[in-house]
Design an enzyme around this catalytic site. Structure first.
Site, PDB file in Angstrom:
ATOM      1  N   LYS A  85       1.010  -1.091  -0.010  1.00 33.05           N
ATOM      2  CA  LYS A  85       0.109  -0.096  -0.125  1.00 33.05           C
ATOM      3  C   LYS A  85       0.877   1.238   0.015  1.00 33.05           C
ATOM      4  O   LYS A  85       1.722   1.455   0.619  1.00 33.05           O
ATOM      5  CB  LYS A  85      -0.725   0.008   1.382  1.00 33.05           C
ATOM      6  CG  LYS A  85      -1.912   1.409   1.276  1.00 33.05           C
ATOM      7  CD  LYS A  85      -2.649   1.000   2.820  1.00 33.05           C
ATOM      8  CE  LYS A  85      -3.413   2.500   2.975  1.00 33.05           C
ATOM      9  NZ  LYS A  85      -4.308   2.307   4.306  1.00 33.05           N
ATOM     10  N   SER A 161      -8.904   2.873   3.447  1.00 36.15           N
ATOM     11  CA  SER A 161      -8.069   3.364   2.644  1.00 36.15           C
ATOM     12  C   SER A 161      -7.293   2.399   1.652  1.00 36.15           C
ATOM     13  O   SER A 161      -6.355   2.919   0.892  1.00 36.15           O
ATOM     14  CB  SER A 161      -7.114   4.203   3.253  1.00 36.15           C
ATOM     15  OG  SER A 161      -6.333   3.652   4.200  1.00 36.15           O
ATOM     16  N   SER A 185      -9.665   0.869   7.977  1.00 32.78           N
ATOM     17  CA  SER A 185      -9.223   0.856   6.566  1.00 32.78           C
ATOM     18  C   SER A 185      -8.542  -0.332   6.027  1.00 32.78           C
ATOM     19  O   SER A 185      -8.271  -0.405   4.733  1.00 32.78           O
ATOM     20  CB  SER A 185      -8.294   1.962   6.405  1.00 32.78           C
ATOM     21  OG  SER A 185      -8.501   3.178   6.586  1.00 32.78           O
TER      22      SER A 185
END
Length: 489
Positions: A85, A161, A185
């Site tokens: 990520k 996210s 997230s």
């Protein structure tokens, strides 16, 4: 790499791919080439926003030359392609925009401790995944890189996210990818994309060399398709870096070992409603939670209706304050990188609202927010009474459309009121520091995944319960429309 063989490899989880490499049937470089083939085939998803192909090839080739895969010297995850990520998983020398236009040319100068653990486990890093700016949104549609598509439907968000990672795993580009969770997230993208999403307990993993994020609300882990992969990856990264302000007690045995064992009978509270002001829970989501409760009861656990209470208004205000200050940190990171004050239009509108409020947040405001988090944690835990686990929805309705969870609302508190009206219980996993896991236990009549969430003080019992549910309500054969593996039979 032959597309048919690349598709066959996509059907395997992380442990499955690693076992294939350990047997000598496939090399690390072949696994990587297959993942790159799938990445190129899935460009339309916009899940991978930074290619590190040559870096990955060098790592895979070195691993093959060492012979450690076939001698057993490598670990249970060795040789498997892996994506990071683009937030919280920095890799020195690699681009790191964190979803922000202000950081579009930023390159990381340090490698995060958790990434060092991934590399020590011989996972082959070959790219970075899309994320909203600074992880602020439970959807992944930053103006810098554009929206990431959900492999299940072009109309719904993959969540955020960690939405880029979730999309990549759900589509079969990789069997697992890194994520982080500050108010949901990891778990929200898991629910949106039909995946397993474990948020470890506080301090299970380290944020080194950075300090702890959001006063300990945030924690790093991964998105996976199977429970055993989540457990094995947690074994790879669990622990503390020297100098960490606090740490979690080590597990009695490896998580992947424990996940294969049944837990003692658990006392489980079950709730389908939201603790925050919200519309009624979608009946399909409520039914999925109730079905999970019946499955756990049939296995031998005690399931009772109820939920701990806490001051939702106080929690929402504290979360807003902590995010305001966190976004001032983003402003300062951007200022240092640019060598000047960033412009308002270099940030997302919702981020700018948080920054604007953060500029006027006092030290007393911040200290009070931290005190509130701790006080409400104690109230939450007292409300659990003698119960061990909380069973609740991940999202209160099936995955939402784009343009819902990233919009400015005038104030940070109003922004989170909208988020919590969709996510319900997720933020309490972060507030309390408890472990929480989202499991893809249901699907709607029109083919959208539904996540169900379990929360407990420690990961071990959650992984054990998740393994039992994986057997009782299997999801392995469900595939999204944009699946890169072999078509389901």
């Amino acid at each position: 790499m032959d597309a048919t063989y690349a598709a066959e490899l996509a059907d395997l989880d992380t442990i499955g791919q690693a076992a294939l490499a350990a047997s000598g049937e496939v090399t690390a470089l072949e696994l990587l080439d297959a993942a790159i083939t799938r990445t190129e085939a899935a460009r339309g998803l916009n899940a991978v926003i930074t290619d590190l192909f040559e870096r990955g090839r060098e790592q895979a080739a070195a691993l093959d030359r060492s012979g450690s895969l076939r001698t057993g010297a490598a670990g249970p995850l060795a040789g498997v392609p892996f994506l990071l990520k683009d937030l919280g998983a920095s890799l020195a020398g690699a681009p790191e925009a964190m979803g922000s236009r202000a950081l579009r040319s930023h390159v990381a100068t340090q490698t995060a401790w958790i990434v060092e653990r991934y590399l020590a486990a011989d996972l082959v890093v070959f790219g970075k995944t899309n994320t909203p700016e600074w992880g602020n949104h439970c959807t992944t549609e930053p103006s810098l890189f554009g929206r990431t598509a959900n492999p299940w439907s072009p109309d719904i968000t993959p969540g955020g996210s960690s939405g880029g990672s979730a999309s990549a795993v759900a589509a079969g580009i990789v069997p697992a990818a890194s994520g982080g969770d500050g108010t949901g997230s990891i778990r929200v993208p898991a629910a949106c994309c039909g995946l397993v999403g474990l948020k470890p307990r506080r301090a299970r993993t380290s944020f080194a060399p950075s300090g702890h994020l959001l006063e300990g609300l945030a924690v790093e882990h991964a998105l996976t398709r199977t429970v055993r992969d989540s457990a094995a990856l947690l074994d790879a990264v669990a622990g503390s870096a020297p100098g960490d302000p606090y740490n979690a007690p080590p597990p009695a045995q490896p998580f992947v070992t424990a996940a294969g064992q049944p837990p003692p009978p658990q006392r489980i509270l079950i709730a389908t409603h939201s603790p925050f002001p919200a519309p009624p829970t979608d009946p399909r989501v409520a039914a999925a939670v109730e079905n999970a409760g019946r499955a756990l009861e049939s296995i031998g656990h005690q399931v009772e209706p109820g939920a701990p209470g806490f001051d939702t208004d106080a929690v929402a205000n504290a979360i807003a304050v902590l995010h305001n200050v966190s976004n001032v940190q983003l402003y300062n990171v951007a200022k240092s990188h640019l060598g000047r004050d960033p412009y308002e239009d270099e940030f997302e509108p919702s981020s700018w609202v948080m920054m604007r409020e953060g500029f006027t947040t006092t030290g007393v405001d911040y200290a009070d927010a931290i005190d509130t988090i701790h006080a409400q944690t104690r109230q939450f835990v007292a409300g659990m009474g003698a119960h061990d686990v909380l069973l609740v929805p991940t999202l209160l309705a099936p995955p939402p459309h784009y343009g819902v969870l990233d919009q400015p609302r005038g104030t940070t508190r109003a922004f989170f009121d909208v988020e919590f009206a969709h996510t319900g219980w997720t933020t309490m996993g972060n507030v309390t520091g408890w472990a929480a896991i989202s499991l893809p236990l249901a699907i709607t009549e029109d083919g959208l995944p539904i996540g169900v969430q379990l929360m407990a003080p420690d990961e071990t019992v959650l992984l054990q319960l998740a393994s039992q549910l994986e057997q009782a309500i299997p999801w392995a054969q469900r595939r999204p429309r944009e699946w890169l593996g072999t078509p389901p039979s």
